[in-house]
Design an enzyme around this catalytic site. Structure first.
Site, PDB file in Angstrom:
ATOM      1  N   HIS A 141      22.569  51.230  48.824  1.00 52.55           N
ATOM      2  CA  HIS A 141      22.751  51.828  47.508  1.00 52.55           C
ATOM      3  C   HIS A 141      23.302  53.233  47.703  1.00 52.55           C
ATOM      4  O   HIS A 141      22.713  54.019  48.454  1.00 52.55           O
ATOM      5  CB  HIS A 141      21.425  51.865  46.735  1.00 52.55           C
ATOM      6  CG  HIS A 141      21.154  50.593  45.995  1.00 52.55           C
ATOM      7  ND1 HIS A 141      19.922  50.254  45.509  1.00 52.55           N
ATOM      8  CD2 HIS A 141      21.992  49.567  45.651  1.00 52.55           C
ATOM      9  CE1 HIS A 141      20.003  49.073  44.893  1.00 52.55           C
ATOM     10  NE2 HIS A 141      21.236  48.641  44.984  1.00 52.55           N
ATOM     11  N   CYS A 159      34.678  32.864  63.032  1.00 50.72           N
ATOM     12  CA  CYS A 159      34.992  33.181  64.432  1.00 50.72           C
ATOM     13  C   CYS A 159      36.484  33.508  64.583  1.00 50.72           C
ATOM     14  O   CYS A 159      37.319  32.990  63.838  1.00 50.72           O
ATOM     15  CB  CYS A 159      34.623  31.986  65.324  1.00 50.72           C
ATOM     16  SG  CYS A 159      32.898  31.992  65.868  1.00 50.72           S
ATOM     17  N   HIS A 191      27.638  38.515  59.664  1.00 51.43           N
ATOM     18  CA  HIS A 191      28.557  39.049  58.659  1.00 51.43           C
ATOM     19  C   HIS A 191      27.809  39.515  57.422  1.00 51.43           C
ATOM     20  O   HIS A 191      26.663  39.133  57.189  1.00 51.43           O
ATOM     21  CB  HIS A 191      29.586  37.983  58.255  1.00 51.43           C
ATOM     22  CG  HIS A 191      29.017  36.888  57.385  1.00 51.43           C
ATOM     23  ND1 HIS A 191      28.220  35.881  57.883  1.00 51.43           N
ATOM     24  CD2 HIS A 191      29.121  36.653  56.049  1.00 51.43           C
ATOM     25  CE1 HIS A 191      27.871  35.060  56.888  1.00 51.43           C
ATOM     26  NE2 HIS A 191      28.395  35.521  55.762  1.00 51.43           N
ATOM     27  N   GLN A 244      28.752  41.183  53.164  1.00 53.63           N
ATOM     28  CA  GLN A 244      29.734  41.095  52.082  1.00 53.63           C
ATOM     29  C   GLN A 244      29.860  42.423  51.375  1.00 53.63           C
ATOM     30  O   GLN A 244      28.980  43.282  51.472  1.00 53.63           O
ATOM     31  CB  GLN A 244      29.286  40.054  51.058  1.00 53.63           C
ATOM     32  CG  GLN A 244      29.188  38.649  51.592  1.00 53.63           C
ATOM     33  CD  GLN A 244      28.932  37.678  50.448  1.00 53.63           C
ATOM     34  OE1 GLN A 244      29.648  37.649  49.441  1.00 53.63           O
ATOM     35  NE2 GLN A 244      27.905  36.857  50.585  1.00 53.63           N
ATOM     36  N   SER A 280      25.120  30.902  54.214  1.00 50.65           N
ATOM     37  CA  SER A 280      25.660  29.591  54.568  1.00 50.65           C
ATOM     38  C   SER A 280      26.239  29.556  55.987  1.00 50.65           C
ATOM     39  O   SER A 280      26.504  28.501  56.509  1.00 50.65           O
ATOM     40  CB  SER A 280      26.739  29.198  53.567  1.00 50.65           C
ATOM     41  OG  SER A 280      27.695  30.241  53.464  1.00 50.65           O
ATOM     42  N   HIS A 308      27.309  33.126  61.546  1.00 50.69           N
ATOM     43  CA  HIS A 308      28.115  34.185  62.178  1.00 50.69           C
ATOM     44  C   HIS A 308      27.692  35.541  61.589  1.00 50.69           C
ATOM     45  O   HIS A 308      27.509  35.651  60.379  1.00 50.69           O
ATOM     46  CB  HIS A 308      29.609  33.935  61.899  1.00 50.69           C
ATOM     47  CG  HIS A 308      30.500  34.744  62.769  1.00 50.69           C
ATOM     48  ND1 HIS A 308      31.162  34.225  63.859  1.00 50.69           N
ATOM     49  CD2 HIS A 308      30.806  36.065  62.738  1.00 50.69           C
ATOM     50  CE1 HIS A 308      31.844  35.185  64.451  1.00 50.69           C
ATOM     51  NE2 HIS A 308      31.653  36.314  63.781  1.00 50.69           N
ATOM     52  N   HIS A 338      29.834  35.024  67.838  1.00 52.98           N
ATOM     53  CA  HIS A 338      29.113  34.168  66.895  1.00 52.98           C
ATOM     54  C   HIS A 338      27.594  34.219  67.097  1.00 52.98           C
ATOM     55  O   HIS A 338      26.818  34.013  66.158  1.00 52.98           O
ATOM     56  CB  HIS A 338      29.614  32.727  67.075  1.00 52.98           C
ATOM     57  CG  HIS A 338      29.067  31.738  66.105  1.00 52.98           C
ATOM     58  ND1 HIS A 338      29.602  31.547  64.851  1.00 52.98           N
ATOM     59  CD2 HIS A 338      28.017  30.876  66.211  1.00 52.98           C
ATOM     60  CE1 HIS A 338      28.911  30.604  64.223  1.00 52.98           C
ATOM     61  NE2 HIS A 338      27.938  30.181  65.015  1.00 52.98           N
ATOM     62  N   CYS A 375      33.248  27.300  63.101  1.00 51.20           N
ATOM     63  CA  CYS A 375      32.865  28.438  62.251  1.00 51.20           C
ATOM     64  C   CYS A 375      34.104  29.070  61.622  1.00 51.20           C
ATOM     65  O   CYS A 375      35.045  29.404  62.320  1.00 51.20           O
ATOM     66  CB  CYS A 375      32.113  29.461  63.102  1.00 51.20           C
ATOM     67  SG  CYS A 375      31.882  31.047  62.271  1.00 51.20           S
ATOM     68  N   ASN A 388      23.270  39.037  53.549  1.00 46.91           N
ATOM     69  CA  ASN A 388      22.247  37.994  53.444  1.00 46.91           C
ATOM     70  C   ASN A 388      22.107  37.397  54.822  1.00 46.91           C
ATOM     71  O   ASN A 388      23.090  36.917  55.378  1.00 46.91           O
ATOM     72  CB  ASN A 388      22.681  36.874  52.485  1.00 46.91           C
ATOM     73  CG  ASN A 388      22.528  37.291  51.046  1.00 46.91           C
ATOM     74  OD1 ASN A 388      21.686  38.127  50.728  1.00 46.91           O
ATOM     75  ND2 ASN A 388      23.337  36.733  50.190  1.00 46.91           N
TER      76      ASN A 388
HETATM   77 ZN   LIG Z   1      31.408  32.272  64.175  1.00 45.02          ZN
END
Ligand SMILES: [Zn+2]
Length: 326
Positions: free
Chosen positions: A260, A33, A145, A147, A140, A143, A92, A30, A132
């Site tokens: 928002h 990680c 996360h 953005q 994709s 893990h 993870h 990953c 997402n």
């Molecule tokens: Zn990871």
């Protein structure tokens, strides 16, 4: 348009495979990680708390000169900005609903820092924080996360909301969302969760089957304005909201979620009232999702279950994650 009778029709179409495998806490392959190398060549530190970095494949670049192009009916402007990745946890295997309230508070702290720091960069007028989740939403990497895309121009969705918030503010000197939440709390038909400072509900205008929204009861323009009590309440309601989403179909519920909030364009925004929206695609099971196609593409959004049904389902699900119920 709401047509709840449609969910009774037989389904012979696409099913999404439910992800049931327990992920490892660390995946050597990953790129998010701790201590692992990323595609761009950088190596992640051995981070213990939420960690952010500039996206190795940023859609926006910050060294783009402002330029305009006009030719008859065609018009374009150059765009500049900064894209970052925010790892919610070094672990993870986790997702927001599986994290503790304290761990989610640390994520909020990093979001606050990023909003303030990116928003203070010259030429950055809007900071979009989003997540997402799940491969059906095009994520994709499993893990945990999200953005951040920070940019010079105000994106269309924000501009539309800004205009409506401002029009109401000018008329009443109140936030339209504050008045909306007051009305929803009185009606109590679409409220899923409520604590001292926040409400989670299925908005009246929801188009996705389990679309939900977290809104502070008081008008708070952006996450930087949260008091420490409000921040704890915010972490708690994010945790409980995402647990209930996972509990609907006993699956790690995919969604796109975003905050928002007030633009960072240096102008006062007394009209702004920040909120988090979750747009999850699942409709009838962990494997059957709602497609926004045909009529939705060409005419108007259409719901297959009512907002009140969705809210009632989520209200009844409890605050314990299904994976912890035995
Ligand atoms: Zn990871």
């Amino acid at each position: 348009m709401v047509s709840p009778h449609r969910t009774k029709r037989p389904w012979q179409g696409k099913t999404e495979k439910s992800a049931v495998d327990k992920k490892p806490s660390y995946d050597p392959k990953c790129y998010l990680c701790p201590t692992n190398g990323r595609m761009g060549g950088a190596v992640n530190p051995d981070y213990k708390k939420p960690f952010s970095f500039v996206n190795d494949f940023s859609a926006l670049l910050n060294d783009v000169a402002p330029e305009k192009f006009e030719d008859g009916l065609l018009y374009a402007e150059s765009e500049s900005g900064i894209c970052k990745v925010v790892c919610f946890s070094p672990d993870h295997s986790l997702t927001l609903p599986l994290m503790t309230k304290e761990e989610i508070k640390d994520v909020i702290t990093l979001w606050q820092q990023e909003y303030e720091e990116l928003g203070a960069v010259k030429g950055i007028n809007h900071v979009q924080i989003f997540e997402n989740k799940g491969d059906v939403m095009g994520c994709s990497n499993p893990h945990p996360h999200g953005q951040i895309w920070a940019q010079r121009s105000i994106p269309q969705e924000i501009q539309k909301k800004s205009d409506r918030l401002l029009a109401y503010w000018k008329k009443k000197e109140r936030s339209i969302l504050e008045d909306y939440i007051d009305q929803e709390l009185k009606l109590d038909e679409r409220i899923i969760l409520e604590n001292d400072h926040f409400v989670t509900l299925v908005p009246y205008w929801a188009v996705w089957p389990y679309e939900t929204m977290i809104v502070p009861k008081r008008k708070i323009g952006h996450i930087g304005e949260l008091s420490s009590d409000e921040k704890a309440s915010f972490a708690e309601i994010i945790r409980k909201t995402t647990i209930r989403l996972d509990n609907i179909f006993e699956t790690s519920f995919p969604y796109s979620a975003g905050i928002h909030q007030a633009p960072t364009d240096g102008i006062e925004h007394p009209e702004w009232h920040f909120h988090v929206s979750f747009y999850p695609p699942l409709l009838r099971s962990a494997t059957v999702k709602k497609f926004m196609v045909g009529y939705e593409m060409f005419a108007n959004p259409q719901r297959d279950i009512t907002a009140e049904q969705a809210a009632n389902t989520m209200k009844s699900l409890g605050d314990v994650h299904y994976s912890n119920i035995q």
